[in-house]
Scaffold this motif. Structure first.
Motif, short mmCIF file in Angstrom:
data_model
loop_
_atom_site.label_atom_id
_atom_site.label_comp_id
_atom_site.label_asym_id
_atom_site.label_seq_id
_atom_site.Cartn_x
_atom_site.Cartn_y
_atom_site.Cartn_z
N VAL A 308 38.04 4.25 -29.44
CA VAL A 308 38.52 3.50 -30.60
C VAL A 308 39.78 2.70 -30.30
N ASN A 309 40.60 3.13 -29.35
CA ASN A 309 41.83 2.39 -29.05
C ASN A 309 41.55 1.09 -28.29
N GLU A 310 40.28 0.85 -27.88
CA GLU A 310 39.94 -0.34 -27.11
C GLU A 310 39.47 -1.50 -27.99
N LEU A 311 39.26 -1.27 -29.26
CA LEU A 311 38.79 -2.33 -30.15
C LEU A 311 39.93 -3.30 -30.42
N PRO A 312 39.68 -4.63 -30.77
CA PRO A 312 38.37 -5.26 -30.93
C PRO A 312 37.91 -6.10 -29.73
N ASP A 313 38.86 -6.60 -28.88
CA ASP A 313 38.45 -7.50 -27.79
C ASP A 313 37.39 -6.87 -26.90
N THR A 314 37.52 -5.58 -26.69
CA THR A 314 36.60 -4.91 -25.79
C THR A 314 35.18 -4.91 -26.35
N LEU A 315 35.05 -4.93 -27.66
CA LEU A 315 33.72 -5.01 -28.26
C LEU A 315 33.01 -6.29 -27.82
N VAL A 316 33.73 -7.40 -27.84
CA VAL A 316 33.17 -8.67 -27.37
C VAL A 316 32.84 -8.58 -25.88
N HIS A 317 33.75 -8.02 -25.11
CA HIS A 317 33.59 -7.90 -23.66
C HIS A 317 32.33 -7.11 -23.32
N GLU A 318 32.17 -5.94 -23.94
CA GLU A 318 31.06 -5.07 -23.57
C GLU A 318 29.72 -5.60 -24.08
N ILE A 319 29.71 -6.28 -25.21
CA ILE A 319 28.46 -6.88 -25.68
C ILE A 319 28.07 -8.05 -24.77
N MET A 336 30.54 -7.42 -8.21
CA MET A 336 31.00 -6.93 -9.52
C MET A 336 31.67 -8.03 -10.36
N TRP A 337 32.28 -9.00 -9.72
CA TRP A 337 32.96 -10.05 -10.48
C TRP A 337 31.98 -10.83 -11.35
N LEU A 338 30.70 -10.87 -10.95
CA LEU A 338 29.70 -11.54 -11.78
C LEU A 338 29.53 -10.81 -13.12
N ASN A 339 29.76 -9.50 -13.13
CA ASN A 339 29.79 -8.74 -14.39
C ASN A 339 31.07 -9.02 -15.15
N GLU A 340 32.18 -8.69 -14.48
CA GLU A 340 33.46 -8.63 -15.19
C GLU A 340 34.08 -10.01 -15.42
N GLY A 341 33.87 -10.95 -14.50
CA GLY A 341 34.38 -12.29 -14.72
C GLY A 341 33.73 -12.94 -15.93
N PHE A 342 32.40 -12.80 -16.05
CA PHE A 342 31.70 -13.35 -17.21
C PHE A 342 32.13 -12.67 -18.50
N ALA A 343 32.23 -11.33 -18.50
CA ALA A 343 32.59 -10.62 -19.72
C ALA A 343 34.02 -10.95 -20.15
N THR A 344 34.92 -11.10 -19.19
CA THR A 344 36.30 -11.48 -19.51
C THR A 344 36.34 -12.91 -20.03
N TYR A 345 35.56 -13.78 -19.42
CA TYR A 345 35.54 -15.16 -19.90
C TYR A 345 34.93 -15.25 -21.30
N ALA A 346 34.01 -14.35 -21.61
CA ALA A 346 33.47 -14.28 -22.98
C ALA A 346 34.58 -14.01 -23.99
N GLU A 347 35.52 -13.13 -23.62
CA GLU A 347 36.68 -12.90 -24.51
C GLU A 347 37.46 -14.19 -24.71
N TRP A 348 37.68 -14.95 -23.63
CA TRP A 348 38.43 -16.20 -23.75
C TRP A 348 37.71 -17.18 -24.67
N ILE A 349 36.38 -17.25 -24.55
CA ILE A 349 35.61 -18.15 -25.42
C ILE A 349 35.68 -17.68 -26.87
N TRP A 350 35.61 -16.37 -27.08
CA TRP A 350 35.71 -15.81 -28.44
C TRP A 350 37.05 -16.21 -29.09
N HIS A 351 38.12 -16.05 -28.32
CA HIS A 351 39.44 -16.43 -28.86
C HIS A 351 39.51 -17.94 -29.12
N GLU A 352 38.84 -18.69 -28.28
CA GLU A 352 38.79 -20.14 -28.47
C GLU A 352 38.07 -20.48 -29.78
N ASP A 353 36.99 -19.75 -30.07
CA ASP A 353 36.18 -20.04 -31.25
C ASP A 353 36.79 -19.51 -32.55
#
Length: 461
Positions: A308-319, A336-353
């Motif tokens: 629970v302490n990882e919400l909310p950005d992590t929810l976007v990351h893990e989905i 591994m960066w193909l996993n984590e780089g994309f998921a981290t960039y998804a957070e950046w796009i979410w914040h952008e949107d």
């Protein structure tokens, strides 16, 4: 044995010495390799076969911490096999069969070697059943945080998480991302507890003081993405606007204040479809646990585990990982960066949107952080560093530089195409760079040399 062999014909003697009892005319199998020679985790996985399906039947009592398990593994031989290995940590093997006949079983550390009654010809599908029992163990990783994985005991039950190696703490497997399979997971627990796993559920069955839950994962899954959460969970079904089933399982200790955020799961999945293409699985969801049950979030397939302490950005990351990591899975842990780089960039796009924070600002913050320059994202120097910041943040920086290089429209078309072309498969860094250059029509060698493989931080972003 030497005296006996001398009295036999050379052909019969050879059969006895090799353990071969007729795997096909003129064919004599060889042992499958122990490990797939992953550059970071050399002992994980096994050679000689490709698993098609796991059917796990488990019974667990939190009061005694005892697990009874049967793993039925359907696989196809990729070579002529005289024996093969499975990865299994700690638990006692009570017996094993291959195609219904008893198989000799030997243990050496985390390697379980099975020698079937007959050699297995290359290309043949075979069925292995392993019965096992004991108290599942927690595995401590070599990373700086000494992260714990495997089987974690919790307030009301247990939680199984497996990245990178922990799944072998609760079932025998070919424990490497390169071998994906479908799963049926059936779990019996004391009445009053829930058992949540990947995929879609059947209706639970109650017998006496026990309750049995059955889960089916129809799309292929890497072993490290399998999960099992046993405990007192509130389970809530819902759907996206397109009808995709969504199931959230929340520990009551989390409280009601996170209910509104957790209810956003369908919205985040729909946002992911807009940016990354069609959702790759037949259901979505999340398992939310209290602080202390696990020290990190994990993208377990269809139902990420999130403290629970990882919400909310992590929810976007893990989905986002459901596309990048779960559906498109790395060929080796160096990817591994193909996993984590994309998921981290998804957070950046979410914040952008949604937060009016342009991705270029997230990029600038990551660029300024010297810890992101400890090593190149595509070349973690050891297993202990596979989950460190360069894999995540600098991996996301690579994607932002690609976005700048190819243009906004082309970038998102390429991202969707990448997820679609490798859907339910495995891909490497070389696959990605080749795909991107082919689809963009650009030579991006300088970008890769600087941002993906380079050691030195550029003078400016």
């Amino acid at each position: 044995m030497r005296t006996l062999v001398r009295t036999l014909t050379p052909a019969v003697a050879l059969l006895l010495l090799t353990g071969c009892t007729g795997g096909g005319a003129g064919v004599h199998g060889k042992p499958g390799s122990a490990g797939v020679r992953d550059p970071l985790f050399r002992g994980l996985g096994n050679g000689g076969y490709d698993v098609q399906h796991y059917a796990l039947t488990l019974e667990y009592d939190p009061d005694t911490s005892h697990l009874e398990g049967t793993a039925e593994i359907t696989a196809r031989a990729t070579q002529d096999l005289s024996s093969f290995n499975l990865d299994l940590h700690g638990l006692k093997v009570d017996g094993a069969t291959v195609d219904g006949k008893e198989a000799a079983a030997n243990r050496a550390g985390d390697e379980l070697t099975l020698r079937p009654h007959r050699d297995i010809d290359k290309g043949r599908t075979f069925r292995t059943v392993v019965r096992y029992s004991g108290e599942p163990q927690t595995i401590t990783d070599d990373d700086e945080e000494k992260s714990e994985e495997g089987w974690l005991e919790t307030r009301s039950g247990a939680l199984a998480v497996g990245e990178p190696s922990g799944s072998m703490a609760w079932f025998p497997s070919n424990n490497h991302p390169s071998d994906k399979a479908t799963y049926d997971i059936t779990v019996t627990v004391p009445k009053g507890l829930q058992a949540i796993s990947n995929g879609e559920p059947a209706k639970p069955k109650t017998t006496g003081g026990s309750r049995t839950y059955a889960w089916k994962s129809r799309q292929p899954m890497a072993s490290y993405l399998a999960t099992l959460a046993i405990g007192d969970y509130k389970v809530t079904p819902s759907r996206t606007s397109t009808g995709l089933p969504v199931l959230t399982a929340v520990d009551p200790a989390v409280g009601k204040k996170y209910a509104q955020l957790i209810a956003q799961v369908p919205e985040i999945v729909e946002w992911g479809e807009e940016n990354f293409g069609r959702y790759p699985f037949s259901s979505a969801g999340v398992i939310v646990v209290p602080e202390g049950d696990v020290g990190y979030a994990l993208e377990t397939q269809t139902k990420p585990v999130i403290p629970v302490n990882e919400l909310p950005d992590t929810l976007v990351h893990e989905i986002a990982h459901q596309w990048f990591g779960n559906s498109v899975t790395p060929k080796s842990w160096k990817d591994m960066w193909l996993n984590e780089g994309f998921a981290t960039y998804a957070e950046w796009i979410w914040h952008e949107d949604f937060d009016a924070t342009p991705a270029k600002e997230s990029f600038a913050a990551a660029f300024a952080d010297d810890s992101n320059w400890a090593f190149p994202p595509a070349d973690p120097p050891s297993a202990a560093e596979v989950s460190e910041k360069p894999v995540y943040d600098r991996g996301a920086m690579v994607l932002h530089k690609v976005r700048q290089a190819v243009g906004e429209k082309a970038f998102f078309e390429i991202v969707k195409g990448w997820a679609q072309e490798h859907r339910h498969g495995n891909a490497s860094t070389a696959d990605f760079t080749s795909y991107l250059e082919e689809k963009s029509g650009k030579d991006l060698t300088e970008l890769w040399d600087t941002w993906l493989y380079g050691m030195d931080k550029p003078a400016s972003p």
